[in-house]
Design an enzyme around this catalytic site. Structure first.
Site, PDB file in Angstrom:
ATOM      1  N   THR A   1       0.869  -1.174   0.000  1.00 11.14           N
ATOM      2  CA  THR A   1       0.000   0.000   0.000  1.00 11.14           C
ATOM      3  C   THR A   1       0.908   1.227   0.000  1.00 11.14           C
ATOM      4  O   THR A   1       1.877   1.295   0.763  1.00 11.14           O
ATOM      5  CB  THR A   1      -1.029  -0.021   1.155  1.00 11.14           C
ATOM      6  OG1 THR A   1      -1.813   1.176   1.069  1.00 11.14           O
ATOM      7  CG2 THR A   1      -0.403  -0.143   2.526  1.00 11.14           C
ATOM      8  N   GLU A   2       0.643   2.153  -0.917  1.00 11.73           N
ATOM      9  CA  GLU A   2       1.642   3.174  -1.249  1.00 11.73           C
ATOM     10  C   GLU A   2       1.916   4.159  -0.121  1.00 11.73           C
ATOM     11  O   GLU A   2       2.901   4.884  -0.153  1.00 11.73           O
ATOM     12  CB  GLU A   2       1.275   3.909  -2.546  1.00 11.73           C
ATOM     13  CG  GLU A   2      -0.044   4.644  -2.544  1.00 11.73           C
ATOM     14  CD  GLU A   2      -1.170   3.794  -3.125  1.00 11.73           C
ATOM     15  OE1 GLU A   2      -1.119   2.554  -2.995  1.00 11.73           O
ATOM     16  OE2 GLU A   2      -2.111   4.378  -3.703  1.00 11.73           O
ATOM     17  N   ASN A   3       1.045   4.178   0.898  1.00 15.25           N
ATOM     18  CA  ASN A   3       1.357   5.057   2.022  1.00 15.25           C
ATOM     19  C   ASN A   3       2.464   4.496   2.911  1.00 15.25           C
ATOM     20  O   ASN A   3       2.854   5.156   3.872  1.00 15.25           O
ATOM     21  CB  ASN A   3       0.091   5.370   2.831  1.00 15.25           C
ATOM     22  CG  ASN A   3      -0.634   4.127   3.284  1.00 15.25           C
ATOM     23  OD1 ASN A   3      -0.897   3.225   2.503  1.00 15.25           O
ATOM     24  ND2 ASN A   3      -0.944   4.068   4.565  1.00 15.25           N
TER      25      ASN A   3
END
Lengths: 216, 237
Positions: free
Chosen positions: A53-55
């Protein structure tokens, strides 16, 4: 459980399950917000996907049980998630190095429009007064090896979402590999769009009627 | 002796001047330095350019800084969210400027700012409206767009543990943009849940080395933005 569609065609869950079947064992996968998130519920027996997840989390697990949420453990949709043993945290430059640097195998995204050449539009209608918001979509489409799109075949007003040329602002050019809709699975090939499969009760003619570009 | 600790959030943000570029850590509310932002609202600096992935939620934290008219320009990737209303209203009224940057490009521009690299080429946004007017270059069979670094006068950061030298660790996905912003700001101001003695953080576990940090203030029990929003709170209280 896969909830079957009431009429002809695939339900959202069936679309997600169909896309999950095309993701290989051991793949590093990023799922977009919305319908793409459902893919995680339909991992085929015997396969393991590692979710990014890119966060800033690799090794994302399923949503937590009610009451078990950790306010500082969220996904890109800002919803609470869990982590699996072997997970790792990292800052945004590393996270997008994974994306842009070609280290992720598959991403599954929603779409407003996809063109016959695989152009994707999924971030803005371009209308005056609309608040443009792009997030990580443009990085995902240029960097991830295989970009799968999960979308309804037509808009709420019945307009084709698979079109000759996107009219909405682009997210990326020639980036989509396959499209999974409620009616069909379509491959974006060098020579154009190819109909790979139709949903139960759906004819090839119906898919062609509802597609705004030629289908081989 | 190097001691970067300051006694209060008010003292921590005291040097921020009108017209500053301020990077604000956080992805949505997670990692957002809400006490430092509220102290900045009290302090009064205005005409700020704010850099954050989003534009805040409800009427607290970053959204309150914007809603109190202190921000004239926003640099972000995703100014919409279910609880974001302050920014959209000001934007539609033409009262705040928006520079929309893809999320990975935003991160890399900040990283480049901290690393002393004034520009770089990326494949992201090529062929889209966000690359219009920018220099394109063909390299090794691909087309890339030139993006400039982003630097700031101040960064407001939330971390988990700090020591008085400014070494920092974060908690889970609250890390997000913060280590990059610490590097890219001339003055980095940090609120830490806990401040410990040098050596108590294992050097192998330091995420932000203290050289990137200027001021550290302890905020042991930070406010949770979503709870304040659920209670209908608005800053100033």
């Amino acid at each position: 459980m896969v909830t079957p569609s009431p009429g002809a065609g695939w339900s959202r869950e069936e679309m997600a399950a169909r896309a999950a079947r095309d993701i290989p064992d051991g793949a590093y996968v990023n799922l977009g917000i919305g319908i793409p998130e459902l893919v995680a519920r339909f991992v085929p027996e015997g396969r393991t996907f590692l979710y990014h997840t890119e966060n800033g989390l690799l090794g994302m697990g399923p949503p937590p049980a009610p009451g078990e949420e950790d306010p500082e453990l969220i996904n890109a949709g800002k919803r609470p998630v869990t982590m699996i043993p072997g997970a790792s945290f990292f800052h945004h430059a590393d996270s997008f190095a994974m994306i842009r640097g070609g280290h992720l195998d598959v991403c599954v995204l929603g779409a407003m429009q996809v063109s016959r050449e695989g152009d994707l539009a999924n971030w803005s209608t371009g209308e005056p007064g609309a608040i443009p918001a792009v997030g990580g979509a443009m990085d995902l489409v240029v960097g991830v090896k295989t970009v799968l799109v999960l979308t309804q075949h037509v808009t709420k007003t019945g307009e084709p979402k698979i079109v000759e040329r996107c009219t909405y602002p682009l997210t990326g050019r020639r980036v989509v590999s396959r499209i999974y809709t409620d009616l069909a699975v379509i491959e974006v090939a060098r020579e154009g769009l190819r109909l790979l499969e139709t949903a139960p009760g759906v004819t090839e003619d119906e898919v062609r009627d509802k597609t705004g570009a030629p289908l081989a | 002796m190097i001691d970067k600790r300051v006694g209060s959030v008010a003292e921590a943000v005291a040097p921020v001047t009108d017209g500053s570029v301020v990077m604000v850590g956080g992805f949505g509310e997670v990692g957002s330095p809400i006490e430092l932002i509220h102290a900045l609202i009290d302090q009064g600096a205005k005409d700020l350019t704010a850099v954050n992935n989003n534009t805040g939620n409800g009427e607290v934290g970053l959204a309150a800084l914007i809603g109190n008219g202190r921000v004239t320009r926003m640099v972000c990737s995703y100014p919409r969210s279910s609880h974001s209303k302050v920014f959209p209203e000001l934007y539609r009224a033409g009262r705040i400027e928006l520079e929309l940057v893809p999320q990975g490009t935003l991160a890399e521009r900040i990283r480049a700012g901290g690393a002393g690299i004034p520009a770089f080429y990326t494949p992201c946004s090529v062929g889209t409206p966000l690359a219009e007017g920018k220099e394109l270059r063909d390299l090794d069979g691909g087309t890339y767009v030139l993006e400039r670094w982003l630097r700031a006068d101040y960064a407001l950061i939330k971390c988990e543990v700090a020591d008085r030298l400014g070494n920092l660790t974060y908690n889970k996905t609250a890390r997000n943009f913060s280590p990059l912003m610490c590097m890219a700001a001339a003055t980095t101001i940090v609120q830490a849940r806990r401040i410990v003695e040098p050596g108590e953080i294992d050097p192998e576990h330091v995420v932000t080395p203290g050289i990137f940090v200027d001021r550290v203030v302890e905020v042991p029990d930070p406010l949770v933005e979503s709870r304040l929003i659920a209670e209908g709170r608005s800053y100033p209280w």
